[in-house]
Design a protein around this motif. Structure first.
Motif, PDB file in Angstrom:
ATOM      1  N   CYS A   7      -3.889   7.215  -0.530  1.00 57.32           N
ATOM      2  CA  CYS A   7      -3.814   5.861   0.012  1.00 57.32           C
ATOM      3  C   CYS A   7      -4.187   4.938  -1.132  1.00 57.32           C
ATOM      4  CB  CYS A   7      -4.781   5.691   1.174  1.00 57.32           C
ATOM      5  SG  CYS A   7      -4.484   6.853   2.519  1.00 57.32           S
ATOM      6  N   GLU A   8      -3.215   4.198  -1.614  1.00 58.28           N
ATOM      7  CA  GLU A   8      -3.418   3.412  -2.825  1.00 58.28           C
ATOM      8  C   GLU A   8      -2.986   1.965  -2.630  1.00 58.28           C
ATOM      9  OE1 GLU A   8      -1.883   3.498  -7.464  1.00 58.28           O
ATOM     10  OE2 GLU A   8      -0.963   4.808  -6.006  1.00 58.28           O
ATOM     11  N   PRO A   9      -3.874   1.025  -2.981  1.00 59.05           N
ATOM     12  CA  PRO A   9      -3.443  -0.373  -2.957  1.00 59.05           C
ATOM     13  C   PRO A   9      -2.498  -0.611  -4.131  1.00 59.05           C
ATOM     14  CG  PRO A   9      -5.662  -0.215  -3.807  1.00 59.05           C
ATOM     15  CD  PRO A   9      -5.248   1.168  -3.394  1.00 59.05           C
ATOM     16  N   VAL A  10      -1.387  -1.230  -3.880  1.00 61.04           N
ATOM     17  CA  VAL A  10      -0.409  -1.467  -4.932  1.00 61.04           C
ATOM     18  C   VAL A  10      -0.313  -2.972  -5.161  1.00 61.04           C
ATOM     19  CG1 VAL A  10       1.996  -1.172  -5.606  1.00 61.04           C
ATOM     20  CG2 VAL A  10       0.856   0.603  -4.286  1.00 61.04           C
ATOM     21  N   HIS A  11      -0.409  -3.352  -6.396  1.00 59.53           N
ATOM     22  CA  HIS A  11      -0.362  -4.768  -6.742  1.00 59.53           C
ATOM     23  C   HIS A  11       0.002  -4.899  -8.208  1.00 59.53           C
ATOM     24  CE1 HIS A  11      -4.225  -3.843  -8.554  1.00 59.53           C
ATOM     25  NE2 HIS A  11      -4.574  -3.339  -7.394  1.00 59.53           N
ATOM     26  N   GLY A  12       0.205  -6.087  -8.654  1.00 63.79           N
ATOM     27  CA  GLY A  12       0.508  -6.340 -10.059  1.00 63.79           C
ATOM     28  C   GLY A  12      -0.754  -6.313 -10.902  1.00 63.79           C
ATOM     29  N   SER A  13      -0.592  -6.522 -12.180  1.00 64.51           N
ATOM     30  CA  SER A  13      -1.742  -6.479 -13.085  1.00 64.51           C
ATOM     31  C   SER A  13      -2.566  -7.761 -13.068  1.00 64.51           C
ATOM     32  CB  SER A  13      -1.274  -6.186 -14.511  1.00 64.51           C
ATOM     33  OG  SER A  13      -0.393  -7.210 -14.948  1.00 64.51           O
ATOM     34  N   ALA A  14      -1.994  -8.864 -12.674  1.00 64.33           N
ATOM     35  CA  ALA A  14      -2.678 -10.161 -12.529  1.00 64.33           C
ATOM     36  C   ALA A  14      -3.494 -10.563 -13.749  1.00 64.33           C
ATOM     37  CB  ALA A  14      -3.542 -10.163 -11.274  1.00 64.33           C
ATOM     38  N   PRO A  15      -2.888 -10.625 -14.922  1.00 64.34           N
ATOM     39  CA  PRO A  15      -3.648 -11.006 -16.120  1.00 64.34           C
ATOM     40  C   PRO A  15      -4.209 -12.422 -16.045  1.00 64.34           C
ATOM     41  CG  PRO A  15      -1.299 -10.962 -16.598  1.00 64.34           C
ATOM     42  CD  PRO A  15      -1.475 -10.388 -15.218  1.00 64.34           C
ATOM     43  N   ASP A  16      -3.624 -13.268 -15.219  1.00 60.32           N
ATOM     44  CA  ASP A  16      -4.107 -14.642 -15.095  1.00 60.32           C
ATOM     45  C   ASP A  16      -5.475 -14.750 -14.431  1.00 60.32           C
ATOM     46  OD1 ASP A  16      -2.610 -13.710 -12.833  1.00 60.32           O
ATOM     47  OD2 ASP A  16      -2.662 -15.742 -12.009  1.00 60.32           O
ATOM     48  N   MET A  43       0.840  -1.157   0.000  1.00 60.49           N
ATOM     49  CA  MET A  43       0.000   0.000   0.000  1.00 60.49           C
ATOM     50  C   MET A  43       0.895   1.233   0.000  1.00 60.49           C
ATOM     51  SD  MET A  43      -3.389   0.147   2.415  1.00 60.49           S
ATOM     52  CE  MET A  43      -2.852  -1.294   3.273  1.00 60.49           C
ATOM     53  N   VAL A  44       0.540   2.203  -0.787  1.00 59.58           N
ATOM     54  CA  VAL A  44       1.247   3.472  -0.802  1.00 59.58           C
ATOM     55  C   VAL A  44       0.415   4.479  -0.026  1.00 59.58           C
ATOM     56  CG1 VAL A  44       2.001   5.390  -2.247  1.00 59.58           C
ATOM     57  CG2 VAL A  44       2.324   3.050  -3.033  1.00 59.58           C
ATOM     58  N   THR A  45       1.029   5.168   0.905  1.00 60.55           N
ATOM     59  CA  THR A  45       0.330   6.218   1.634  1.00 60.55           C
ATOM     60  C   THR A  45       1.194   7.464   1.654  1.00 60.55           C
ATOM     61  OG1 THR A  45       1.235   5.480   3.744  1.00 60.55           O
ATOM     62  CG2 THR A  45      -0.937   4.642   3.132  1.00 60.55           C
ATOM     63  N   ALA A  46       0.560   8.594   1.454  1.00 53.88           N
ATOM     64  CA  ALA A  46       1.230   9.883   1.550  1.00 53.88           C
ATOM     65  C   ALA A  46       0.237  10.852   2.163  1.00 53.88           C
ATOM     66  CB  ALA A  46       1.658  10.355   0.159  1.00 53.88           C
ATOM     67  N   TYR A  47       0.656  11.543   3.193  1.00 54.52           N
ATOM     68  CA  TYR A  47      -0.230  12.446   3.897  1.00 54.52           C
ATOM     69  C   TYR A  47       0.303  13.868   3.827  1.00 54.52           C
ATOM     70  CZ  TYR A  47      -2.270   8.307   6.064  1.00 54.52           C
ATOM     71  OH  TYR A  47      -2.878   7.106   6.285  1.00 54.52           O
TER      72      TYR A  47
END
Length: 100
Positions: A12-21, A1-5
């Motif tokens: 506040c952003e969930p960070v993950h891969g693209s998961a094409p599968d 998760m990326v957070t910047a205040y």
């Protein structure tokens, strides 16, 4: 998760891969997105709501409605529907009426 205040903003952003599968299968894990929303609620001064969302998300993640990567059999939609239902039950039990 990326957070910047900042003093008047937050990212506040969930960070993950693209998961094409798993694209289009409805099995993406919404846990990080839910936690990101909880962080935003905290930042906006709604700490009780953020805490409730975190707790309900974590509780659902341990059950059958969890997505397959968490050991459950639920879909993305089922996971979040169960989170929403659990929030409503806990608000009703606490005496607060859920919003329509």
């Amino acid at each position: 998760m990326v957070t910047a205040y900042g003093p008047s903003s937050a990212l506040c952003e969930p960070v993950h891969g693209s998961a094409p599968d798993i694209a289009g299968k409805g099995t993406a894990n919404p846990y990080a997105a839910s936690m990101s929303l909880a962080l935003l609620l905290d930042h906006a001064g709604h700490e009780d709501a953020g805490r409730l969302l975190r707790t309900c998300t974590a509780d659902v993640a341990r059950g059958e409605a969890a997505t397959p990567d968490l050991g459950g059999t639920g879909t993305t939609r089922q996971f979040m529907a169960e989170v929403t239902a659990l929030i409503e039950r806990r608000l009703t039990t606490a005496g607060a009426a859920p919003r329509p």
